[in-house]
Design a protein around this motif. Structure first.
Motif, PDB file in Angstrom:
ATOM      1  N   SER A  25      -1.711  15.347  -7.312  1.00 36.36           N
ATOM      2  CA  SER A  25      -1.722  14.375  -8.397  1.00 36.36           C
ATOM      3  C   SER A  25      -1.114  13.050  -7.960  1.00 36.36           C
ATOM      4  O   SER A  25       0.097  12.945  -7.762  1.00 36.36           O
ATOM      5  N   LEU A  26      -1.957  12.037  -7.822  1.00 33.56           N
ATOM      6  CA  LEU A  26      -1.459  10.714  -7.457  1.00 33.56           C
ATOM      7  C   LEU A  26      -0.650  10.097  -8.589  1.00 33.56           C
ATOM      8  O   LEU A  26       0.309   9.372  -8.346  1.00 33.56           O
ATOM      9  N   ALA A  27      -1.030  10.393  -9.821  1.00 34.98           N
ATOM     10  CA  ALA A  27      -0.288   9.854 -10.967  1.00 34.98           C
ATOM     11  C   ALA A  27       1.179  10.297 -10.918  1.00 34.98           C
ATOM     12  O   ALA A  27       2.065   9.540 -11.302  1.00 34.98           O
ATOM     13  N   ARG A  28       1.422  11.509 -10.433  1.00 37.96           N
ATOM     14  CA  ARG A  28       2.805  12.005 -10.302  1.00 37.96           C
ATOM     15  C   ARG A  28       3.564  11.315  -9.176  1.00 37.96           C
ATOM     16  O   ARG A  28       4.775  11.181  -9.227  1.00 37.96           O
ATOM     17  N   LEU A  29       2.851  10.900  -8.153  1.00 40.74           N
ATOM     18  CA  LEU A  29       3.504  10.352  -6.957  1.00 40.74           C
ATOM     19  C   LEU A  29       3.736   8.840  -7.011  1.00 40.74           C
ATOM     20  O   LEU A  29       4.687   8.341  -6.428  1.00 40.74           O
ATOM     21  N   LEU A  30       2.832   8.130  -7.669  1.00 38.45           N
ATOM     22  CA  LEU A  30       2.877   6.669  -7.616  1.00 38.45           C
ATOM     23  C   LEU A  30       3.874   6.082  -8.605  1.00 38.45           C
ATOM     24  O   LEU A  30       3.956   6.533  -9.745  1.00 38.45           O
ATOM     25  N   PRO A  31       4.595   5.049  -8.172  1.00 39.50           N
ATOM     26  CA  PRO A  31       5.521   4.389  -9.093  1.00 39.50           C
ATOM     27  C   PRO A  31       4.788   3.602 -10.180  1.00 39.50           C
ATOM     28  O   PRO A  31       5.313   3.385 -11.260  1.00 39.50           O
ATOM     29  N   ASP A  32       3.544   3.193  -9.881  1.00 38.30           N
ATOM     30  CA  ASP A  32       2.729   2.425 -10.818  1.00 38.30           C
ATOM     31  C   ASP A  32       1.275   2.853 -10.614  1.00 38.30           C
ATOM     32  O   ASP A  32       0.766   2.814  -9.489  1.00 38.30           O
ATOM     33  N   VAL A  58       0.848  -1.190   0.000  1.00 34.67           N
ATOM     34  CA  VAL A  58       0.000   0.000   0.000  1.00 34.67           C
ATOM     35  C   VAL A  58       0.882   1.238   0.000  1.00 34.67           C
ATOM     36  O   VAL A  58       1.811   1.348   0.800  1.00 34.67           O
ATOM     37  N   GLN A  59       0.565   2.148  -0.914  1.00 36.99           N
ATOM     38  CA  GLN A  59       1.180   3.466  -0.942  1.00 36.99           C
ATOM     39  C   GLN A  59       0.218   4.383  -0.189  1.00 36.99           C
ATOM     40  O   GLN A  59      -0.981   4.377  -0.479  1.00 36.99           O
ATOM     41  N   ALA A  60       0.693   5.163   0.760  1.00 38.81           N
ATOM     42  CA  ALA A  60      -0.193   6.034   1.535  1.00 38.81           C
ATOM     43  C   ALA A  60       0.277   7.479   1.452  1.00 38.81           C
ATOM     44  O   ALA A  60       1.433   7.778   1.723  1.00 38.81           O
ATOM     45  N   LEU A  61      -0.644   8.343   1.059  1.00 37.20           N
ATOM     46  CA  LEU A  61      -0.381   9.774   1.056  1.00 37.20           C
ATOM     47  C   LEU A  61      -1.175  10.373   2.204  1.00 37.20           C
ATOM     48  O   LEU A  61      -2.404  10.371   2.187  1.00 37.20           O
ATOM     49  N   VAL A  62      -0.462  10.841   3.216  1.00 38.08           N
ATOM     50  CA  VAL A  62      -1.099  11.502   4.350  1.00 38.08           C
ATOM     51  C   VAL A  62      -0.602  12.942   4.343  1.00 38.08           C
ATOM     52  O   VAL A  62       0.565  13.205   4.595  1.00 38.08           O
ATOM     53  N   ALA A  63      -1.485  13.847   4.007  1.00 36.25           N
ATOM     54  CA  ALA A  63      -1.164  15.278   3.973  1.00 36.25           C
ATOM     55  C   ALA A  63      -2.326  16.003   4.634  1.00 36.25           C
ATOM     56  O   ALA A  63      -3.068  16.738   3.999  1.00 36.25           O
ATOM     57  N   GLY A 116     -10.854   0.273  -7.775  1.00 39.26           N
ATOM     58  CA  GLY A 116     -10.507  -0.966  -7.097  1.00 39.26           C
ATOM     59  C   GLY A 116      -9.204  -0.914  -6.312  1.00 39.26           C
ATOM     60  O   GLY A 116      -8.925  -1.791  -5.509  1.00 39.26           O
ATOM     61  N   THR A 117      -8.408   0.142  -6.529  1.00 42.56           N
ATOM     62  CA  THR A 117      -7.100   0.202  -5.870  1.00 42.56           C
ATOM     63  C   THR A 117      -6.870   1.489  -5.101  1.00 42.56           C
ATOM     64  O   THR A 117      -5.831   1.653  -4.475  1.00 42.56           O
ATOM     65  N   CYS A 118      -7.834   2.402  -5.121  1.00 44.92           N
ATOM     66  CA  CYS A 118      -7.635   3.707  -4.487  1.00 44.92           C
ATOM     67  C   CYS A 118      -8.713   3.963  -3.441  1.00 44.92           C
ATOM     68  O   CYS A 118      -9.907   3.885  -3.733  1.00 44.92           O
ATOM     69  N   LEU A 119      -8.274   4.280  -2.224  1.00 40.59           N
ATOM     70  CA  LEU A 119      -9.196   4.646  -1.143  1.00 40.59           C
ATOM     71  C   LEU A 119      -8.881   6.068  -0.696  1.00 40.59           C
ATOM     72  O   LEU A 119      -7.721   6.471  -0.669  1.00 40.59           O
ATOM     73  N   VAL A 120      -9.929   6.805  -0.310  1.00 38.89           N
ATOM     74  CA  VAL A 120      -9.755   8.159   0.199  1.00 38.89           C
ATOM     75  C   VAL A 120     -10.523   8.311   1.500  1.00 38.89           C
ATOM     76  O   VAL A 120     -11.359   7.478   1.840  1.00 38.89           O
ATOM     77  N   ASN A 121     -10.247   9.382   2.218  1.00 40.96           N
ATOM     78  CA  ASN A 121     -10.844   9.595   3.530  1.00 40.96           C
ATOM     79  C   ASN A 121     -12.104  10.448   3.493  1.00 40.96           C
ATOM     80  O   ASN A 121     -12.505  11.004   4.501  1.00 40.96           O
ATOM     81  N   SER A 122     -12.729  10.542   2.339  1.00 43.89           N
ATOM     82  CA  SER A 122     -13.909  11.382   2.235  1.00 43.89           C
ATOM     83  C   SER A 122     -14.886  10.779   1.242  1.00 43.89           C
ATOM     84  O   SER A 122     -14.491  10.028   0.355  1.00 43.89           O
ATOM     85  N   TYR A 123     -16.122  11.131   1.398  1.00 42.01           N
ATOM     86  CA  TYR A 123     -17.164  10.731   0.460  1.00 42.01           C
ATOM     87  C   TYR A 123     -17.172  11.760  -0.661  1.00 42.01           C
ATOM     88  O   TYR A 123     -17.120  12.969  -0.407  1.00 42.01           O
ATOM     89  N   MET A 124     -17.219  11.308  -1.902  1.00 38.63           N
ATOM     90  CA  MET A 124     -17.097  12.219  -3.042  1.00 38.63           C
ATOM     91  C   MET A 124     -18.133  13.346  -3.005  1.00 38.63           C
ATOM     92  O   MET A 124     -17.813  14.499  -3.237  1.00 38.63           O
ATOM     93  N   LYS A 175      -1.330   1.377 -11.076  1.00 41.70           N
ATOM     94  CA  LYS A 175      -2.163   0.267 -10.597  1.00 41.70           C
ATOM     95  C   LYS A 175      -1.863  -0.083  -9.135  1.00 41.70           C
ATOM     96  O   LYS A 175      -2.412  -1.034  -8.598  1.00 41.70           O
ATOM     97  N   ALA A 176      -1.006   0.685  -8.487  1.00 50.65           N
ATOM     98  CA  ALA A 176      -0.640   0.419  -7.096  1.00 50.65           C
ATOM     99  C   ALA A 176      -1.838   0.645  -6.175  1.00 50.65           C
ATOM    100  O   ALA A 176      -2.712   1.458  -6.467  1.00 50.65           O
ATOM    101  N   ASN A 177      -1.860  -0.073  -5.060  1.00 53.72           N
ATOM    102  CA  ASN A 177      -2.868   0.163  -4.026  1.00 53.72           C
ATOM    103  C   ASN A 177      -2.491   1.455  -3.320  1.00 53.72           C
ATOM    104  O   ASN A 177      -1.365   1.598  -2.848  1.00 53.72           O
ATOM    105  N   VAL A 178      -3.440   2.385  -3.231  1.00 53.12           N
ATOM    106  CA  VAL A 178      -3.119   3.682  -2.635  1.00 53.12           C
ATOM    107  C   VAL A 178      -4.217   4.136  -1.690  1.00 53.12           C
ATOM    108  O   VAL A 178      -5.406   3.928  -1.942  1.00 53.12           O
ATOM    109  N   LEU A 179      -3.792   4.728  -0.588  1.00 57.07           N
ATOM    110  CA  LEU A 179      -4.677   5.323   0.399  1.00 57.07           C
ATOM    111  C   LEU A 179      -4.325   6.799   0.460  1.00 57.07           C
ATOM    112  O   LEU A 179      -3.165   7.156   0.654  1.00 57.07           O
ATOM    113  N   GLN A 180      -5.323   7.662   0.272  1.00 54.94           N
ATOM    114  CA  GLN A 180      -5.087   9.102   0.273  1.00 54.94           C
ATOM    115  C   GLN A 180      -5.869   9.727   1.414  1.00 54.94           C
ATOM    116  O   GLN A 180      -7.100   9.682   1.423  1.00 54.94           O
TER     117      GLN A 180
END
Length: 139
Positions: free
Chosen positions: A58-65, A14-19, A89-97, A67-72
């Motif tokens: 931009s997650l596309a700028r941060l992720l190595p792939d 899991v790649q996690a972006l916590v900001a 299927g691979t991206c989770l966020v901490n908010s409802y759209m 298709k990686a599993n990512v939590l933002q």
């Protein structure tokens, strides 16, 4: 306190972006993630320094792939909704759209009603009182 319901499959990372932008809460989120994930299963991503406060990160700028599993976990305005929509299927966020559906009473009532209609066994069926939305009349 019970164990986490989070289940990691062998080999999943899991790649996690916590900001989170709150000096008190941010380290708590990071320490919770580090406690939940084995070190070899988690990579913490850093917010690019050139990102303005109200711009999406931009997650596309941060992720190595892509298709990686990512939590933002970021402020609502910084969530990369385009990436989320393209990778549900691979991206989770901490908010409802559509957060208005949760923070405005009449939208919340409609959202719960739609949820229960699609999922009749949901606990919301018996734990949220039915309500009616009244529109102002024209007189």
């Amino acid at each position: 306190m019970g164990e986490s319901a989070l289940v990691l499959r062998p080999g999943h990372h899991v790649q996690a972006l916590v900001a989170y932008e709150d000096a008190y809460v941010h380290p708590l989120i990071v320490s919770a993630l580090e406690a939940l994930f084995p070190p070899e299963s988690l990579t913490m991503l850093s917010k690019p320094p050139d990102t303005a406060k109200d711009d999406a990160i931009s997650l596309a700028r941060l992720l190595p792939d892509p298709k990686a599993n990512v939590l933002q976990i970021t402020p609502y305005e910084a969530i990369d909704w385009d990436f989320v929509a393209a990778h549900p299927g691979t991206c989770l966020v901490n908010s409802y759209m559509l957060r208005k559906a949760l923070i405005r009473k009449h939208y919340l009532a409609a959202t719960v009603e739609q949820w229960v209609a699609k999922r009749p066994d949901s606990v919301l069926k018996d734990h949220v009182k039915r309500s009616e939305a009244f529109e102002p009349g024209t007189e």
